[in-house]
Design an enzyme around this catalytic site. Structure first.
Site, PDB file in Angstrom:
ATOM      1  N   CYS A  20      43.392  50.014  50.309  1.00 37.54           N
ATOM      2  CA  CYS A  20      43.734  50.538  51.622  1.00 37.54           C
ATOM      3  C   CYS A  20      42.663  50.101  52.628  1.00 37.54           C
ATOM      4  O   CYS A  20      41.490  49.990  52.291  1.00 37.54           O
ATOM      5  CB  CYS A  20      43.857  52.051  51.687  1.00 37.54           C
ATOM      6  SG  CYS A  20      45.142  52.715  50.653  1.00 37.54           S
ATOM      7  N   ARG A  78      43.428  44.417  51.368  1.00 38.54           N
ATOM      8  CA  ARG A  78      43.115  45.680  50.692  1.00 38.54           C
ATOM      9  C   ARG A  78      44.366  46.448  50.266  1.00 38.54           C
ATOM     10  O   ARG A  78      44.284  47.497  49.644  1.00 38.54           O
ATOM     11  CB  ARG A  78      42.268  46.568  51.610  1.00 38.54           C
ATOM     12  CG  ARG A  78      41.024  45.892  52.135  1.00 38.54           C
ATOM     13  CD  ARG A  78      40.267  46.802  53.058  1.00 38.54           C
ATOM     14  NE  ARG A  78      39.732  47.935  52.344  1.00 38.54           N
ATOM     15  CZ  ARG A  78      38.575  47.946  51.716  1.00 38.54           C
ATOM     16  NH1 ARG A  78      37.822  46.877  51.731  1.00 38.54           N
ATOM     17  NH2 ARG A  78      38.167  49.008  51.086  1.00 38.54           N
ATOM     18  N   TRP A 125      47.679  50.678  50.072  1.00 40.28           N
ATOM     19  CA  TRP A 125      47.965  50.329  48.672  1.00 40.28           C
ATOM     20  C   TRP A 125      48.275  51.675  48.017  1.00 40.28           C
ATOM     21  O   TRP A 125      47.391  52.514  47.872  1.00 40.28           O
ATOM     22  CB  TRP A 125      46.756  49.653  48.028  1.00 40.28           C
ATOM     23  CG  TRP A 125      47.059  49.138  46.649  1.00 40.28           C
ATOM     24  CD1 TRP A 125      47.578  47.919  46.334  1.00 40.28           C
ATOM     25  CD2 TRP A 125      46.873  49.821  45.399  1.00 40.28           C
ATOM     26  NE1 TRP A 125      47.732  47.809  44.978  1.00 40.28           N
ATOM     27  CE2 TRP A 125      47.305  48.962  44.373  1.00 40.28           C
ATOM     28  CE3 TRP A 125      46.382  51.082  45.051  1.00 40.28           C
ATOM     29  CZ2 TRP A 125      47.266  49.304  43.028  1.00 40.28           C
ATOM     30  CZ3 TRP A 125      46.341  51.428  43.708  1.00 40.28           C
ATOM     31  CH2 TRP A 125      46.781  50.537  42.715  1.00 40.28           C
ATOM     32  N   ASN A 168      41.452  56.277  52.826  1.00 40.63           N
ATOM     33  CA  ASN A 168      41.265  55.215  51.824  1.00 40.63           C
ATOM     34  C   ASN A 168      40.586  55.893  50.636  1.00 40.63           C
ATOM     35  O   ASN A 168      39.440  56.292  50.737  1.00 40.63           O
ATOM     36  CB  ASN A 168      40.376  54.113  52.416  1.00 40.63           C
ATOM     37  CG  ASN A 168      39.933  53.070  51.392  1.00 40.63           C
ATOM     38  OD1 ASN A 168      39.030  52.311  51.644  1.00 40.63           O
ATOM     39  ND2 ASN A 168      40.565  53.027  50.245  1.00 40.63           N
ATOM     40  N   GLY A 169      41.311  56.034  49.539  1.00 40.60           N
ATOM     41  CA  GLY A 169      40.706  56.670  48.366  1.00 40.60           C
ATOM     42  C   GLY A 169      41.710  57.561  47.674  1.00 40.60           C
ATOM     43  O   GLY A 169      42.914  57.447  47.894  1.00 40.60           O
ATOM     44  N   GLU A 174      40.088  33.545  32.392  1.00 42.14           N
ATOM     45  CA  GLU A 174      40.258  33.452  33.846  1.00 42.14           C
ATOM     46  C   GLU A 174      41.505  32.634  34.190  1.00 42.14           C
ATOM     47  O   GLU A 174      42.252  32.982  35.104  1.00 42.14           O
ATOM     48  CB  GLU A 174      38.989  32.857  34.475  1.00 42.14           C
ATOM     49  CG  GLU A 174      39.082  32.502  35.955  1.00 42.14           C
ATOM     50  CD  GLU A 174      39.469  33.651  36.863  1.00 42.14           C
ATOM     51  OE1 GLU A 174      39.482  34.817  36.431  1.00 42.14           O
ATOM     52  OE2 GLU A 174      39.803  33.370  38.041  1.00 42.14           O
ATOM     53  N   LYS A 232      44.561  34.151  36.344  1.00 44.60           N
ATOM     54  CA  LYS A 232      44.996  33.532  37.600  1.00 44.60           C
ATOM     55  C   LYS A 232      46.512  33.362  37.605  1.00 44.60           C
ATOM     56  O   LYS A 232      47.187  33.643  38.583  1.00 44.60           O
ATOM     57  CB  LYS A 232      44.293  32.174  37.693  1.00 44.60           C
ATOM     58  CG  LYS A 232      43.851  31.661  38.989  1.00 44.60           C
ATOM     59  CD  LYS A 232      42.959  32.489  39.855  1.00 44.60           C
ATOM     60  CE  LYS A 232      42.375  33.698  39.355  1.00 44.60           C
ATOM     61  NZ  LYS A 232      41.779  34.727  39.894  1.00 44.60           N
ATOM     62  N   GLU A 234      48.440  36.786  37.670  1.00 40.98           N
ATOM     63  CA  GLU A 234      48.356  37.474  38.962  1.00 40.98           C
ATOM     64  C   GLU A 234      49.441  37.052  39.937  1.00 40.98           C
ATOM     65  O   GLU A 234      49.979  37.877  40.652  1.00 40.98           O
ATOM     66  CB  GLU A 234      46.993  37.193  39.626  1.00 40.98           C
ATOM     67  CG  GLU A 234      45.851  38.014  39.098  1.00 40.98           C
ATOM     68  CD  GLU A 234      44.530  37.651  39.756  1.00 40.98           C
ATOM     69  OE1 GLU A 234      43.893  38.528  40.328  1.00 40.98           O
ATOM     70  OE2 GLU A 234      44.124  36.467  39.694  1.00 40.98           O
ATOM     71  N   HIS A 266      44.154  34.547  13.518  1.00 33.15           N
ATOM     72  CA  HIS A 266      44.030  35.984  13.223  1.00 33.15           C
ATOM     73  C   HIS A 266      45.145  36.792  13.868  1.00 33.15           C
ATOM     74  O   HIS A 266      45.007  37.993  14.018  1.00 33.15           O
ATOM     75  CB  HIS A 266      42.656  36.487  13.661  1.00 33.15           C
ATOM     76  CG  HIS A 266      41.533  35.823  12.934  1.00 33.15           C
ATOM     77  ND1 HIS A 266      41.241  36.102  11.623  1.00 33.15           N
ATOM     78  CD2 HIS A 266      40.677  34.846  13.326  1.00 33.15           C
ATOM     79  CE1 HIS A 266      40.226  35.345  11.232  1.00 33.15           C
ATOM     80  NE2 HIS A 266      39.870  34.572  12.243  1.00 33.15           N
ATOM     81  N   LYS A 274      43.003  43.102  46.805  1.00 35.09           N
ATOM     82  CA  LYS A 274      41.814  42.303  46.515  1.00 35.09           C
ATOM     83  C   LYS A 274      40.595  43.158  46.218  1.00 35.09           C
ATOM     84  O   LYS A 274      39.724  42.781  45.452  1.00 35.09           O
ATOM     85  CB  LYS A 274      41.528  41.381  47.699  1.00 35.09           C
ATOM     86  CG  LYS A 274      40.483  40.357  47.364  1.00 35.09           C
ATOM     87  CD  LYS A 274      40.613  39.141  48.213  1.00 35.09           C
ATOM     88  CE  LYS A 274      39.646  38.072  47.772  1.00 35.09           C
ATOM     89  NZ  LYS A 274      40.000  37.489  46.471  1.00 35.09           N
TER      90      LYS A 274
END
Ligand code: G6P
Length: 593
Positions: free
Chosen positions: A2, A27, A72, A98-99, A468, A472, A475, A491, A588
């Site tokens: 947010c 955000r 968000w 925000n929170g 990574e 990527k 996402e 395994h 982000k």
């Protein structure tokens, strides 16, 4: 998560707030809203999804004071009703958060017993009602906001626009970031100073539990617990006003991938003397921890790899959300290195708060100047990658890794060699980014885009690159990509290989190459469609159905390899018609736990 913006001053407030929200959209982009103060009334505009409405279409009057929020969603679905800001029953103030209010359901039950009613499913509306309750008791609106805020549990930052007094905004910070920008006859509030650095570089960063009251172009800071006025410090930001446009590109992601040829150079633009304090503390520390979340977590792992293999330094790489089990063994002589793009990740900050209390030294490798982690660090190192707007991190990852590499090499007297190696990677990338390479990757994309499960094998220097690379692609393409060390293959994972399953093998010219060729043969024997990513000397190996050669590099080939996965991720998501820069459900900056 947010973003919050506030403005009081001579310019059109909704223009400033709208611009600020656009900058803060990274955000969260579930919904957004702006509230302006207009002759003791509040006018609101809200919309679901990304910011599409232009200023000229915004049905809001030109006024000198406004607040805004980009959401968000945490509590309550993505609906207009749940979109912030939330207005009071009597419509005399409006608030955004925000929170997360962790005790919201207890507070809600308490308020419902007192006959307060709720229209939304958000935790934020509880704060609105708490303030309403307080206004019946307190002398000043500031006290009402303060006392209501003190009832909240969790990390939350709020902004409140009061209609009863001209240009009156109150904000309280706890956990989630907030910065005040001081312009000439104008004041800005935002979750990230980037939202206003175009107008001013004079910034006040707040401590947790600071309350900020703006009246016109004046402001005061109070301790929200005691209500007493506090002194503050104005910081002049150094960073240039950065370009945050897409330029000639369709997406920030591609722009940021291509920028890596320059950003890796900026990240190592440190003199040996600048690194000395960190080198000294690494040598002295009893134990060294490195921590970061998401992509920054994989950068932590890669940096730990460089420190271990280049400078024989034992660094414990621990994810911040799993750090609590290390708290009992953490000692004040330990060093914690935090790796973070935003400098605002809640889990990472919590670890640092604990470590700071204990007296540990805190170093950080970060991108955002003035961020919470920057300010908490004894030894902050900025990587100067410039704003990274695409939610999926690219240039910041490679910048953090090359900084770690420089550090590791400097510890063994090879500072100059490290700088040369990064320079060579940079010129390699400059030549690599061509239509020919892009077309080769797009050709692969066409053949695999309809598959749903993919695997990536890496080993040693490429273990974190496999993770990574998979992250990527997950996402932004929403495909199931799983990265793991090739040693794990037999395994369990090999059970998932079917005819045509795409398996990527990351192969550098190193001691692991033989193992990786064998692993590739093994999956191919079970029908996998094998793709090699790595040193071109392996392009003719029979085990590969397709090969993506990378920039040659002696010691940084892992980073050449990751660039291919970034490009693959971009072209795959693009071809699937996905929202590349703002993938679904993500944000982000993860400022809530
Ligand atoms: C989110 C972002 C990632 C980032 C992670 C940690 O998941 O999408 O790109 O790596 O948070 O954020 P930080 O700002 O601490 O690097």
């Amino acid at each position: 998560m947010c973003g919050i913006v506030g403005y009081s001053g001579k310019q059109n407030s909704s223009k400033i707030v709208l611009e600020g929200l656009k900058t803060l959209e990274y955000r969260g982009y579930d919904s957004w809203g702006i509230a302006v103060q207009d002759k003791n009334q509040i006018k609101i505009f809200k919309e679901i999804g990304e910011i599409k409405t232009k200023l000229s279409m915004l049905p809001l009057p030109k006024t000198s004071c406004a607040i805004g929020h980009t959401r968000w969603a945490t509590h309550g679905g993505v609906t207009m009703t749940n979109a912030h800001p939330h207005i009071s029953t009597t419509k005399d103030f409006i608030l955004a958060q925000n929170g997360i209010v962790e005790n919201y359901s207890t507070l809600k039950k308490m308020l419902e017993k007192k006959k307060y009613t709720f229209k939304t499913q958000t935790d934020t509306e509880v704060i609105v009602r708490l303030i309403e309750q307080q206004t019946k008791k307190d002398e000043t609106f500031r006290d009402s906001v303060r006392k209501a805020f003190n009832m909240l549990e969790g990390r939350n930052t709020i902004i409140v626009l009061d209609s009863k007094e001209d240009n009156h905004i109150i904000a309280v910070k706890n956990g989630s970031p907030l910065a005040l920008g001081i312009g000439k006859d104008e004041l800005f509030l935002a979750s990230d100073a980037l939202a206003f650095t175009k107008y001013t570089k004079d910034v006040v960063f707040f401590d947790n539990l600071d309350l900020i009251e703006i009246k016109g172009n004046k402001f005061k800071i109070y301790d929200s617990k005691t209500g007493k006025e506090k002194k503050y410090k104005i910081t002049k930001l150094n960073s240039k006003v950065e370009d945050i446009s897409k330029g000639k590109y369709d997406h920030f992601m591609l722009k940021e991938i291509l920028e890596q040829q320059d950003t890796i150079l900026k990240a190592v633009n440190y003199k040996l003397d600048d690194l000395k304090p960190l080198i000294d503390i690494i040598k002295k520390a009893k134990r060294i921890y490195i921590t970061g979340a998401g992509t920054a977590g994989f950068a932590s792992g890669q940096i730990a790899y460089y420190l271990r293999t280049i400078s024989n330094i034992d660094v414990l790489d621990v994810r911040p959300y799993d750090f609590a089990s290390y708290f009992p063994i953490l000692k004040k002589d330990d060093l914690i290195i935090a790796v973070s793009q935003s400098g605002e990740t809640a889990d990472t900050i919590e670890v640092l708060e604990y470590a700071k209390e204990l007296g540990c030294t805190i170093a950080s490798i970060i991108n955002v100047e003035g961020s919470t982690i920057h300010r908490m660090s004894d030894l902050p190192y900025l990587i100067h990658a410039g704003p990274e707007i695409c939610v999926a991190s690219t240039k910041v990852f490679t910048s953090q890794c090359v900084f770690g590499y420089l550090l590791a090499k400097s510890m063994v007297g090879e500072y100059t060699g490290a700088r040369e190696e990064v320079e060579s990677l940079s010129s390699g990338l400059r030549e690599y980014f061509t239509e020919k390479v892009f077309n080769h990757i797009k050709k692969l994309v066409r053949s695999i885009k309809n598959r749903n499960h993919f695997f990536i094998l890496g080993k040693e220097q490429n273990s974190y690159i496999a993770l990574e690379g998979a992250l990527k692609i997950k996402e932004i393409s929403y495909k199931h990509f799983e990265g793991f060390s090739a040693g794990e293959l037999k395994h369990g994972v090999i059970a998932l290989i079917e005819k045509g399953t795409p398996v990527f093998t990351i192969i550098s010219d190193d001691m692991c190459s033989k193992d990786l060729l064998s692993a590739t043969e093994e999956v191919r024997a079970r029908g996998a469609y094998t793709v090699g990513v790595g040193d071109s000397k392996f392009r003719k190996e029979e085990c590969f159905n397709f090969f993506l050669p990378v920039v040659k590099s002696k010691e940084l080939s892992a980073l050449s390899n990751v660039v291919v996965f970034q490009l693959l991720s971009y072209f795959l998501a693009f071809s699937l018609g996905n929202s590349v820069d703002k993938p679904r459900n993500l944000a982000k900056s993860v400022t809530v736990k």
